[in-house]
Design a protein around this motif. Structure first.
Motif, PDB file in Angstrom:
ATOM      1  N   ASN A   1     -44.341  -9.980 -14.736  1.00  0.00           N
ATOM      2  CA  ASN A   1     -43.111  -9.433 -14.222  1.00  0.00           C
ATOM      3  C   ASN A   1     -42.395 -10.528 -13.443  1.00  0.00           C
ATOM      4  OD1 ASN A   1     -41.129  -8.056 -12.836  1.00  0.00           O
ATOM      5  ND2 ASN A   1     -42.421  -6.283 -12.428  1.00  0.00           N
ATOM      6  N   LYS A   2     -41.226 -10.860 -13.890  1.00  0.00           N
ATOM      7  CA  LYS A   2     -40.458 -11.954 -13.298  1.00  0.00           C
ATOM      8  C   LYS A   2     -40.047 -11.636 -11.851  1.00  0.00           C
ATOM      9  CE  LYS A   2     -36.492 -14.882 -14.061  1.00  0.00           C
ATOM     10  NZ  LYS A   2     -35.317 -15.196 -14.839  1.00  0.00           N
ATOM     11  N   LEU A   3     -39.594 -10.417 -11.606  1.00  0.00           N
ATOM     12  CA  LEU A   3     -39.158 -10.027 -10.263  1.00  0.00           C
ATOM     13  C   LEU A   3     -40.315 -10.107  -9.269  1.00  0.00           C
ATOM     14  CD1 LEU A   3     -37.030  -8.949  -8.329  1.00  0.00           C
ATOM     15  CD2 LEU A   3     -37.595  -6.639  -9.105  1.00  0.00           C
ATOM     16  N   LEU A   4     -41.479  -9.613  -9.663  1.00  0.00           N
ATOM     17  CA  LEU A   4     -42.654  -9.658  -8.798  1.00  0.00           C
ATOM     18  C   LEU A   4     -43.050 -11.098  -8.498  1.00  0.00           C
ATOM     19  CD1 LEU A   4     -44.907  -8.204  -7.287  1.00  0.00           C
ATOM     20  CD2 LEU A   4     -46.198  -8.153  -9.424  1.00  0.00           C
ATOM     21  N   ASP A   5     -43.034 -11.948  -9.510  1.00  0.00           N
ATOM     22  CA  ASP A   5     -43.357 -13.359  -9.298  1.00  0.00           C
ATOM     23  C   ASP A   5     -42.395 -14.022  -8.317  1.00  0.00           C
ATOM     24  OD1 ASP A   5     -45.541 -13.252 -10.998  1.00  0.00           O
ATOM     25  OD2 ASP A   5     -44.392 -13.920 -12.767  1.00  0.00           O
ATOM     26  N   GLU A   6     -41.102 -13.684  -8.427  1.00  0.00           N
ATOM     27  CA  GLU A   6     -40.105 -14.248  -7.507  1.00  0.00           C
ATOM     28  C   GLU A   6     -40.361 -13.778  -6.071  1.00  0.00           C
ATOM     29  OE1 GLU A   6     -36.226 -13.264  -8.975  1.00  0.00           O
ATOM     30  OE2 GLU A   6     -36.479 -14.476 -10.787  1.00  0.00           O
ATOM     31  N   LEU A   7     -40.664 -12.516  -5.917  1.00  0.00           N
ATOM     32  CA  LEU A   7     -40.938 -11.979  -4.576  1.00  0.00           C
ATOM     33  C   LEU A   7     -42.189 -12.613  -3.969  1.00  0.00           C
ATOM     34  CD1 LEU A   7     -40.103  -8.209  -5.124  1.00  0.00           C
ATOM     35  CD2 LEU A   7     -38.790  -9.874  -3.807  1.00  0.00           C
ATOM     36  N   LEU A   8     -43.217 -12.802  -4.784  1.00  0.00           N
ATOM     37  CA  LEU A   8     -44.446 -13.441  -4.289  1.00  0.00           C
ATOM     38  C   LEU A   8     -44.178 -14.889  -3.875  1.00  0.00           C
ATOM     39  CD1 LEU A   8     -47.092 -12.002  -6.772  1.00  0.00           C
ATOM     40  CD2 LEU A   8     -46.823 -11.456  -4.352  1.00  0.00           C
ATOM     41  N   MET A   9     -43.344 -15.592  -4.621  1.00  0.00           N
ATOM     42  CA  MET A   9     -42.998 -16.978  -4.268  1.00  0.00           C
ATOM     43  C   MET A   9     -42.214 -17.003  -2.951  1.00  0.00           C
ATOM     44  SD  MET A   9     -44.216 -19.210  -6.252  1.00  0.00           S
ATOM     45  CE  MET A   9     -43.318 -20.631  -6.748  1.00  0.00           C
ATOM     46  N   GLU A  10     -41.284 -16.062  -2.774  1.00  0.00           N
ATOM     47  CA  GLU A  10     -40.514 -15.998  -1.528  1.00  0.00           C
ATOM     48  C   GLU A  10     -41.430 -15.700  -0.347  1.00  0.00           C
ATOM     49  OE1 GLU A  10     -37.059 -13.446  -1.593  1.00  0.00           O
ATOM     50  OE2 GLU A  10     -36.632 -14.029  -3.660  1.00  0.00           O
ATOM     51  N   LYS A  11     -42.390 -14.827  -0.560  1.00  0.00           N
ATOM     52  CA  LYS A  11     -43.344 -14.483   0.497  1.00  0.00           C
ATOM     53  C   LYS A  11     -44.139 -15.715   0.910  1.00  0.00           C
ATOM     54  CE  LYS A  11     -47.319 -12.717  -0.361  1.00  0.00           C
ATOM     55  NZ  LYS A  11     -48.677 -12.725   0.015  1.00  0.00           N
ATOM     56  N   GLU A  12     -44.622 -16.483  -0.056  1.00  0.00           N
ATOM     57  CA  GLU A  12     -45.387 -17.694   0.246  1.00  0.00           C
ATOM     58  C   GLU A  12     -44.534 -18.727   0.979  1.00  0.00           C
ATOM     59  OE1 GLU A  12     -47.686 -19.421  -2.922  1.00  0.00           O
ATOM     60  OE2 GLU A  12     -48.217 -17.436  -3.665  1.00  0.00           O
ATOM     61  N   LYS A  13     -43.296 -18.897   0.547  1.00  0.00           N
ATOM     62  CA  LYS A  13     -42.402 -19.857   1.194  1.00  0.00           C
ATOM     63  C   LYS A  13     -42.100 -19.454   2.641  1.00  0.00           C
ATOM     64  CE  LYS A  13     -40.043 -21.447  -2.965  1.00  0.00           C
ATOM     65  NZ  LYS A  13     -38.778 -21.410  -3.726  1.00  0.00           N
ATOM     66  N   ALA A  14     -42.001 -18.158   2.883  1.00  0.00           N
ATOM     67  CA  ALA A  14     -41.688 -17.661   4.227  1.00  0.00           C
ATOM     68  C   ALA A  14     -42.918 -17.656   5.132  1.00  0.00           C
ATOM     69  CB  ALA A  14     -41.096 -16.258   4.141  1.00  0.00           C
TER      70      ALA A  14
END
Length: 97
Positions: free
Chosen positions: A1-14
């Motif tokens: 899921n592309k949206l989930l992957d993007e959210l997980l990446m944002e979480k890691e960056k934050a």
């Protein structure tokens, strides 16, 4: 899921980190949730003189969990050995010396 992957990446960056947590009287307790920590937090939430008997009996016990499970403190604040064992040891020491 592309949206989930993007959210997980944002979480890691934050730098968002999820820790185990529980709430006692609307206050969060985070990190390693050990029985003694949660037990003391619950007992501390009572007004002085309104604590349940288990808090009065087990809060000063060395092993709160065993005290709650067994309904008694294994040392009851008197130390680690019984009076008879202490007396027998003292008598033996006096006899030897």
């Amino acid at each position: 899921n592309k949206l989930l992957d993007e959210l997980l990446m944002e979480k890691e960056k934050a730098g968002v980190v999820i820790l185990p947590a529980t709430f006692v009287n609307k206050s969060a307790i985070r990190g390693a949730l050990e029985f003694a920590t949660v037990f003391k937090a619950i007992c501390a939430g009572y007004a002085k003189g309104t604590e349940p008997p288990v808090c009065e009996k087990c809060s000063a016990c060395k092993d709160e969990f065993a005290c709650v499970v067994n309904k008694k403190c294994s040392t009851d604040g008197t130390g680690a050995i019984s009076l008879s064992a202490f007396a027998a040891t003292l008598g033996a020491m006096m006899f030897c010396f």
